[in-house]
Design a protein around this motif. Structure first.
Motif, mmCIF file in Angstrom:
data_model
loop_
_atom_site.group_PDB
_atom_site.id
_atom_site.type_symbol
_atom_site.label_atom_id
_atom_site.label_comp_id
_atom_site.label_asym_id
_atom_site.label_seq_id
_atom_site.Cartn_x
_atom_site.Cartn_y
_atom_site.Cartn_z
ATOM 1 N N GLY A 191 0.803 -1.210 0.000
ATOM 2 C CA GLY A 191 0.000 0.000 0.000
ATOM 3 C C GLY A 191 0.837 1.260 0.000
ATOM 4 O O GLY A 191 0.455 2.274 -0.589
ATOM 5 N N GLN A 192 2.005 1.195 0.630
ATOM 6 C CA GLN A 192 2.854 2.378 0.741
ATOM 7 C C GLN A 192 3.763 2.571 -0.470
ATOM 8 O O GLN A 192 4.071 3.708 -0.850
ATOM 9 C CB GLN A 192 3.706 2.290 2.006
ATOM 10 N N THR A 193 4.200 1.473 -1.098
ATOM 11 C CA THR A 193 5.202 1.578 -2.155
ATOM 12 C C THR A 193 4.673 1.269 -3.554
ATOM 13 O O THR A 193 5.298 1.668 -4.541
ATOM 14 C CB THR A 193 6.383 0.635 -1.876
ATOM 15 N N ALA A 194 3.572 0.531 -3.652
ATOM 16 C CA ALA A 194 2.994 0.130 -4.949
ATOM 17 C C ALA A 194 4.041 -0.486 -5.875
ATOM 18 O O ALA A 194 4.230 -0.048 -7.014
ATOM 19 C CB ALA A 194 2.323 1.320 -5.623
ATOM 20 N N PRO A 195 4.735 -1.530 -5.444
ATOM 21 C CA PRO A 195 5.771 -2.128 -6.286
ATOM 22 C C PRO A 195 5.164 -2.999 -7.386
ATOM 23 O O PRO A 195 4.003 -3.417 -7.301
ATOM 24 C CB PRO A 195 6.549 -2.993 -5.292
ATOM 25 N N PHE A 196 5.960 -3.290 -8.393
ATOM 26 C CA PHE A 196 5.531 -4.253 -9.406
ATOM 27 C C PHE A 196 5.431 -5.640 -8.783
ATOM 28 O O PHE A 196 4.534 -6.421 -9.105
ATOM 29 C CB PHE A 196 6.526 -4.277 -10.568
ATOM 30 N N ALA A 197 6.382 -5.949 -7.884
ATOM 31 C CA ALA A 197 6.426 -7.273 -7.263
ATOM 32 C C ALA A 197 7.055 -7.176 -5.883
ATOM 33 O O ALA A 197 7.740 -6.208 -5.563
ATOM 34 C CB ALA A 197 7.225 -8.248 -8.130
#
Length: 214
Positions: free
Chosen positions: A176-182
């Motif tokens: 939720g905080q970083t929105a990474p691809f994976a």
């Protein structure tokens, strides 16, 4: 976009089976002798043959390995993506990728005062498919169980993979905080080094789904 998941440091067939059954997109083998999760090419080959169906990617983690060392592993294991996890330069990564015909990404430790945008660009320009961001440790090459400050997680046009200190309890918050691809997890789903827990993998995957849905 949903967040992909890699379960790294697989050493047993049953752990690979659990990861696949619970929805992992990729599994990682650590071809680094100094790691407590190290595996040989022959052992990894058995796991691949007995536990991995199509569409689950095989990632090989190497730390400052030579081209010959990597090619020796590739003779046994159908590694699809190379994860460079040492001090490899962009030029070294690109050269090995060209010689092996594999896609690759680079793990970068979030050292204090690092110019992360410059580092990402260097490896992106060299042909990286993604960048993995991991917690910094002065001695260990990943698998520290420590997280870095997620507020420092950058934005980039290249796929970014979040690693370091992820667990079933914090992965939803991390996504939720970083929105990474994976996301990439190893110790956070273990009951001992190199020994995964089916229950912890299941809880981790539930956290990934929850974080991706927010």
């Amino acid at each position: 976009m949903r967040t992909r998941t890699k379960i790294c440091g697989i050493t047993r067939i049953e752990d690979a089976v659990s990861a696949v059954q619970l929805g992992a997109d990729a599994i990682g083998f650590v071809f680094y002798a100094k790691s407590p999760r190290a595996i040989t090419g022959q052992a990894a080959q058995v796991i691949v043959q007995q536990a991995l169906p199509p569409y689950v990617q095989i990632v090989g983690l190497f730390v400052d390995a030579t081209l010959n060392e990597i090619q020796a592993v590739l003779k046994d294991v159908p590694v699809e993506i190379i994860q460079f996890h040492g001090a490899e330069s962009p030029e070294q990564c690109a050269q090995i990728a060209q010689q092996t015909g594999r896609r690759w990404y680079k793990a970068i430790q979030m050292k204090p005062n690092i110019d992360i945008y410059t580092e990402i660009q260097r490896y992106r320009d060299a042909g990286a498919s993604a960048i993995l961001l991991d917690a910094w440790h002065p001695e260990l090459k990943g698998g520290t169980g420590q997280a870095f400050d997620w507020a420092s997680f950058p934005t980039s046009e290249i796929a970014l993979i979040l690693a370091g200190g992820l667990t079933p309890l914090n992965v939803a918050q991390a996504i939720g905080q970083t929105a990474p691809f994976a996301v990439d997890v190893s110790g956070g789903v273990e009951i001992a080094k190199g020994i995964k827990s089916h229950q912890l993998i299941e809880q981790f995957m539930q956290g990934v789904h929850c974080g991706s849905a927010k």
